[in-house]
Write an enzyme that holds these catalytic residues in place. Structure first.
Site, PDB file in Angstrom:
ATOM      1  N   GLU A  35       0.823  -1.207   0.000  1.00  0.00           N
ATOM      2  CA  GLU A  35       0.000   0.000   0.000  1.00  0.00           C
ATOM      3  C   GLU A  35       0.861   1.263   0.000  1.00  0.00           C
ATOM      4  O   GLU A  35       0.483   2.277  -0.583  1.00  0.00           O
ATOM      5  CB  GLU A  35      -0.964  -0.002   1.195  1.00  0.00           C
ATOM      6  CG  GLU A  35      -2.060  -1.047   1.087  1.00  0.00           C
ATOM      7  CD  GLU A  35      -2.980  -0.853  -0.128  1.00  0.00           C
ATOM      8  OE1 GLU A  35      -3.093   0.282  -0.634  1.00  0.00           O
ATOM      9  OE2 GLU A  35      -3.570  -1.847  -0.586  1.00  0.00           O
ATOM     10  N   TYR A 118      -5.291   6.735   5.156  1.00  0.00           N
ATOM     11  CA  TYR A 118      -5.496   5.762   4.076  1.00  0.00           C
ATOM     12  C   TYR A 118      -4.799   4.442   4.421  1.00  0.00           C
ATOM     13  O   TYR A 118      -5.393   3.362   4.346  1.00  0.00           O
ATOM     14  CB  TYR A 118      -4.981   6.282   2.718  1.00  0.00           C
ATOM     15  CG  TYR A 118      -4.990   5.159   1.709  1.00  0.00           C
ATOM     16  CD1 TYR A 118      -6.179   4.761   1.106  1.00  0.00           C
ATOM     17  CD2 TYR A 118      -3.840   4.432   1.436  1.00  0.00           C
ATOM     18  CE1 TYR A 118      -6.211   3.668   0.246  1.00  0.00           C
ATOM     19  CE2 TYR A 118      -3.858   3.336   0.582  1.00  0.00           C
ATOM     20  CZ  TYR A 118      -5.050   2.966  -0.007  1.00  0.00           C
ATOM     21  OH  TYR A 118      -5.083   1.885  -0.839  1.00  0.00           O
ATOM     22  N   ASP A 136      -8.460   6.695  -0.753  1.00  0.00           N
ATOM     23  CA  ASP A 136      -7.413   7.431  -1.472  1.00  0.00           C
ATOM     24  C   ASP A 136      -8.063   8.225  -2.602  1.00  0.00           C
ATOM     25  O   ASP A 136      -9.297   8.298  -2.696  1.00  0.00           O
ATOM     26  CB  ASP A 136      -6.327   6.467  -1.989  1.00  0.00           C
ATOM     27  CG  ASP A 136      -6.842   5.545  -3.088  1.00  0.00           C
ATOM     28  OD1 ASP A 136      -8.055   5.575  -3.399  1.00  0.00           O
ATOM     29  OD2 ASP A 136      -6.024   4.790  -3.651  1.00  0.00           O
TER      30      ASP A 136
HETATM   31  N1  ADE Z   1      -3.887   0.871  -5.162  1.00  0.00           N
HETATM   32  C1  ADE Z   1      -3.834   1.071  -3.839  1.00  0.00           C
HETATM   33  N2  ADE Z   1      -4.064  -0.064  -3.162  1.00  0.00           N
HETATM   34  C2  ADE Z   1      -4.254  -1.027  -4.089  1.00  0.00           C
HETATM   35  C3  ADE Z   1      -4.509  -2.419  -4.038  1.00  0.00           C
HETATM   36  N3  ADE Z   1      -4.591  -3.043  -2.862  1.00  0.00           N
HETATM   37  N4  ADE Z   1      -4.654  -3.089  -5.204  1.00  0.00           N
HETATM   38  C4  ADE Z   1      -4.533  -2.438  -6.367  1.00  0.00           C
HETATM   39  N5  ADE Z   1      -4.288  -1.146  -6.486  1.00  0.00           N
HETATM   40  C5  ADE Z   1      -4.127  -0.430  -5.361  1.00  0.00           C
END
Ligand code: ADE
Length: 348
Positions: A35, A118, A136
């Site tokens: 993340e 987030y 986000d």
């Molecule tokens: N962008 C942020 N977190 C994500 C996730 N877990 N899978 C795909 N794109 C992401």
């Protein structure tokens, strides 16, 4: 948005989700790394970094103990290097407190460097299935369309409004799927150029119903990014090149750079500059320009190739192999380096 719409979204997710490496784990450490990398960076870019990072640093303790230079090398090219430094700061705190994982405690996660609302939501919901929303920019884009949100979606007050809405909607669902289904919808369907025809939420999307999709999210007028002009010198002596470690504060802190000065220099100015610095050279050649856009500024760098008669005292000279394998040159200086390689092949 109603519970029925959530069911539709989850059914869509289970059919359409991408097979991504971090979707095969419940390890809070791995989810945290993924993340953090995914903030500001595209999925396709992140995948190889994520895999290499976890191969080298599979645990909180390994991240806590690695030398910063090696950590930055693993991060080289991903940008926003403070993310990597904060990961290590947080890992050190966890390790010193006896944790080799991220505990499922909101207050503890919130207190760690680099972990904002987030990431707290993402780790709690994805790793632990706790009903804590992760909002986000992509999720806010989806929500701003569903609710035709007129206010600036960056305002904390607006985020909080949607956090409460999502928290209520996710209560009876599997939190990890709920969080990732919103992320996935934002990535695959509700994009800048959305594919509303296939959207599982079109029946509850006000902007779709009113044909106002293109108005959301409402945009604030963006400030223009300032442009900084620079001149870089590729100092070469035999088969080694000079690089320089940047200050420990500010943009690209502690990373390596190709020596450079502010403003554009003409050849005459470069000659004068080298003379005043008592740098003796055999050959001086302008080889081109490089442009790099950061989040808040733009650099345009004029690049000179300078082959030296002798090394410059007290400076670090390294081989091409070492630049590739050992020292972390941020993308902007990788561009300078690549330009040099291309031009050198043509010139010599
Ligand atoms: N962008 C942020 N977190 C994500 C996730 N877990 N899978 C795909 N794109 C992401």
């Amino acid at each position: 948005m109603k519970k029925k719409n959530v069911k539709d979204l989850l059914a869509w997710y289970s059919e359409n989700k991408r097979d991504l490496p971090w979707r095969h784990t419940k390890d809070s450490y791995k989810i945290w790394i993924s993340e953090t990398m995914l903030q500001q960076t595209r999925v396709e870019t992140v995948i190889p970094y994520y895999e290499r990072f976890l191969k080298n640093l599979p645990t909180v303790s390994s991240l806590a103990k690695i030398h910063e230079d090696e950590l930055l090398k693993l991060w080289e090219g991903l940008g926003y290097y403070s993310r990597a430094r904060n990961l290590q700061k947080a890992a050190k705190i966890l390790y010193e407190n006896g944790f080799d994982f991220l505990p499922p405690i909101k207050e503890v996660l919130q207190s760690l460097p680099g972990i904002g609302p987030y990431t707290v939501g993402a780790v709690l919901s994805i790793a632990y299935d706790i009903s804590e929303p992760a909002i986000d920019g992509n999720v806010m884009r989806v929500l701003s369309r569903i609710y035709e949100e007129k206010e600036d979606i960056l305002k904390p007050k607006i985020r909080e409004k949607y956090r409460l809405i999502l928290q209520d909607l996710m209560k009876d669902e599997k939190a990890s799927d709920f969080t990732q289904s919103f992320i996935e919808l934002g990535a695959l369907v509700c994009t800048r150029n959305p594919s509303c025809g296939v959207c599982p939420l079109k029946s509850c999307c006000k902007a779709y119903q009113h044909q106002t999709i293109s108005l959301y999210p409402m945009k604030k007028v963006k400030k223009e990014k300032p442009i900084f002009k620079k001149t870089a010198f590729l100092f070469k002596y035999n088969n080694v090149y000079m690089i320089h470690k940047r200050d420990s504060e500010g943009l690209l802190a502690n990373l390596y750079e190709i020596p450079n000065v502010d403003s554009f220099f003409t050849v005459d100015e470069v000659q004068e500059y080298l003379q005043t610095k008592h740098i003796f050279y055999e050959n001086l050649q302008e080889i081109g320009e490089v442009k790099h856009v950061f989040s808040h500024q733009i650099w345009i760098i004029k690049v000179y190739f300078v082959s030296l008669q002798e090394k410059i005292c007290h400076e670090l000279f390294v081989s091409s192999k070492e630049i590739q394998e050992k020292y972390s040159l941020p993308t902007v200086f990788q561009k300078v380096w690549t330009l040099q390689k291309e031009k050198n092949q043509k010139l010599f």
